[in-house]
Design a protein around this motif. Structure first.
Motif, short mmCIF file in Angstrom:
data_model
loop_
_atom_site.label_atom_id
_atom_site.label_comp_id
_atom_site.label_asym_id
_atom_site.label_seq_id
_atom_site.Cartn_x
_atom_site.Cartn_y
_atom_site.Cartn_z
N SER A 206 0.81 -1.22 0.00
CA SER A 206 0.00 0.00 0.00
C SER A 206 0.85 1.27 0.00
CB SER A 206 -0.94 0.01 1.22
OG SER A 206 -0.19 -0.06 2.41
N ARG A 224 -2.22 5.27 2.35
CA ARG A 224 -3.32 4.38 2.71
C ARG A 224 -2.76 3.11 3.34
NH1 ARG A 224 -5.84 1.94 -2.95
NH2 ARG A 224 -3.90 1.08 -3.81
N LEU A 240 -7.55 1.37 2.40
CA LEU A 240 -8.24 2.48 3.04
C LEU A 240 -7.33 3.70 3.06
CD1 LEU A 240 -10.88 3.24 4.53
CD2 LEU A 240 -9.76 2.58 6.66
N THR A 241 -7.75 4.76 2.37
CA THR A 241 -6.99 6.00 2.37
C THR A 241 -7.16 6.71 3.71
OG1 THR A 241 -7.28 6.24 -0.02
CG2 THR A 241 -6.67 8.22 1.21
#
Length: 306
Positions: A206, A224, A240-241
């Motif tokens: 990520s 993220r 998930l940012t």
């Protein structure tokens, strides 16, 4: 089982923060860690993929910083597993871990530090953990344990999607051809490669929680985290940012604001190389820290360019 993966926080306090970042660097990293702590409330386990600390030299890490990180990570809603990154280790590698700040976090019970170890995460999921070891291929040849449905590797390594890069790296295709792993979650590479399936292996990165260098990737990237879900019939990888992550324009300083003209030119040069190469060592200070020369020579170089 639901697992939160956090990549490369690179904690550093004001005055020892990356030269391309503003002095609020520690506050900004801490805010993202606190958001991760909230996300972890909905998870069963949290795993850090290395480089909790920014400076590999223990004498560059204060008691204040270790205490600050301890306070952030204590009372974490899940267990924290971690592998040591190259910035967490000295030149002696894992054999010198007891003299490094990350060992304090481990010995205090704040994190569970693993290297060259494997364990069952649940009845169906077995994970191997490897810290930084200079791209050693041995970790990728571990055989799948009997009865394992989800075979996972967590590591800190220079893995990259297949492409021509001007530096040494391990391409996804080469690794997928020699490994039994279903999933490889890795840190070290700071840009965000997402999740890519090559043959029977899914590679997940990520990107770094920190944006150490002022380069093209970080100017266009909001950090993220990745979340993995495993059970006996279904698995899923999501991202998930982080809402707490500031916009790039709010966190970087121009090189010429912090360095002399000579230093600024060199910083620009290093940044341009790093941006093209996508490598981790693209901040001027990082570049000097990782030079294979004596510490006193590094200090003289840093003094000269400032």
């Amino acid at each position: 089982m639901k697992i939160l993966f956090v990549n490369d926080p690179h904690f550093a306090e004001a005055g020892k923060h990356p030269s391309s970042r503003k002095s609020t660097y520690l506050d900004e990293i801490s805010a993202k860690i606190l958001e991760c702590k909230e996300i972890a409330k909905d998870c069963d386990l949290t795993i850090f993929t290395g480089d909790i600390f920014h400076h590999p030299r223990a004498n560059a890490v204060s008691h204040f910083l270790v205490s600050h990180i301890t306070n952030l990570l204590k009372d974490w809603p899940t267990k924290i597993y971690a592998v040591p990154g190259n910035h967490d280790l000295s030149e002696s590698g894992f054999s010198g871990i007891a003299r490094q700040p990350i060992y304090v976090l481990s010995e205090s019970g704040i994190i569970n530090l693993f290297h060259q170890q494997g364990l069952w995460l649940d009845d169906n999921t077995y994970s191997m953990f490897y810290g930084w070891d200079n791209n050693d291929l041995g970790k990728y040849k571990v055989k799948r344990p009997y009865g394992c449905k989800n075979f996972v590797l967590v590591c800190h390594d220079m893995l990259c999607p297949d492409k021509s890069y001007p530096f040494e790296y391990l391409p996804y295709s080469e690794i997928s051809s020699i490994t039994d792993y279903d999933y490889i979650f890795y840190g070290h590479v700071h840009w965000d490669s997402g999740a890519q399936k090559i043959n029977n292996t899914i590679f997940v990165n990520s990107g770094s929680l920190s944006r150490v260098a002022r380069n093209e990737d970080n100017i266009n990237r909001i950090p993220r985290v990745s979340i993995a879900y495993f059970d006996d019939a279904f698995s899923d990888i999501s991202f998930l940012t982080l809402k707490s992550a500031k916009l790039p324009g709010e966190i970087f300083v121009a090189p010429k604001e912090t360095l002399s003209a000579t230093g600024a030119q060199f910083s620009d040069f290093v940044t341009q190389i790093g941006s093209a190469a996508g490598v981790e060592i693209i901040d001027l200070e990082d570049y000097i820290v990782n030079l294979p020369i004596e510490e006193k020579i590094k200090e003289k170089i840093w003094h000269y360019i400032q």
